[in-house]
Scaffold this motif. Sequence first.
Motif, PDB file in Angstrom:
ATOM      1  N   SER A 183      29.654  -3.579  16.972  1.00 19.73           N
ATOM      2  CA  SER A 183      28.914  -2.319  16.877  1.00 19.73           C
ATOM      3  C   SER A 183      29.811  -1.184  17.334  1.00 19.73           C
ATOM      4  CB  SER A 183      27.651  -2.362  17.750  1.00 19.73           C
ATOM      5  OG  SER A 183      26.793  -3.408  17.361  1.00 19.73           O
TER       6      SER A 183
ATOM      7  N   ILE B  52      25.988   2.347  17.479  1.00 15.54           N
ATOM      8  CA  ILE B  52      25.230   2.552  18.709  1.00 15.54           C
ATOM      9  C   ILE B  52      25.356   4.019  19.077  1.00 15.54           C
ATOM     10  CG2 ILE B  52      25.052   2.020  21.159  1.00 15.54           C
ATOM     11  CD1 ILE B  52      26.155  -0.718  20.601  1.00 15.54           C
TER      12      ILE B  52
ATOM     13  N   THR C 118      23.314  -1.119  25.644  1.00 15.57           N
ATOM     14  CA  THR C 118      23.869  -2.088  24.711  1.00 15.57           C
ATOM     15  C   THR C 118      22.745  -2.966  24.183  1.00 15.57           C
ATOM     16  OG1 THR C 118      24.385  -3.560  26.569  1.00 15.57           O
ATOM     17  CG2 THR C 118      26.140  -2.138  25.782  1.00 15.57           C
TER      18      THR C 118
END
Length: 271
Positions: free
Chosen positions: A236, A28, A270
């Motif tokens: 992630s 991310i 997110t």
Amino acid sequence: MSKTAPFFLYLLFIACSFSVVFSQNQKIKAASVSHFTIDVDNFLGYDSFGYRYQINNNVFRKIRDKEIFEYKNVSLGKITRVDLQNPLKIVLFYEDFNTVVLLDNQLNKITEINFSLNNIPIVVSLTGMSTQNQLWIYNALNQQIGLFDYLKNEYKTVSTPLIETIKYYQTDFNTFYWIDKKNNWFSCDIFGKITSLGKIADFDCIEIINNHQYLYSKANLLYFKDITSTNSSAFSEIEILEKSFDKFCYKDQILSIFTDQEITNYKIVTP
């Protein structure tokens, strides 16, 4: 079966293996939006109005640009925890004196609650703001979660006794979350319903976003986890510039990384 079949199956196995590895190591990207130095003992985060909160020499401060508010109470000792959910009713917990102080948005004292003076014996070890003029309370005497109405001065137990030691906890208005020493994640609502939310990854620091998402750090790496993902083991990694950090806070898609005397804010969404 043809001679090429085993080789094809081998390639398929390798491809699936890479797919699993990739799903467990998604990235991310976080975009830095601000960075500044700060001289504090404990950075606590931001509210929705852009004020930052911090503690320095046991003085609680609220700051935005040149606007500064302060609160200190030497008689109650060290501030154990601060709840910023409601900027109009900030909760300061002084565990050594079994006391909570509620502050308004200019850090004036609204009320001070000494639980040692309550008719029902309460020794508070965990607390946070709940709904309808209530505080979440974990009473160390009976190891149960309860709600304390600070206007009516009434206390009620809502949960059964908790068996395992609490390693981490976090509250919102309607939910008391906790992680026990075995990394099992639970929630309790205001009616006392306890829900098992599964196993948490091993962590150094953690922040719960909701009942299925959380951020956590391990060995100076930062991760996002959604337990509703189709791959239950997937996570992630969040890419940040810092190689090491002391603390992180996440609110309204802003991730704040606190290092030694520095804060970097990242914009992050997110999945």
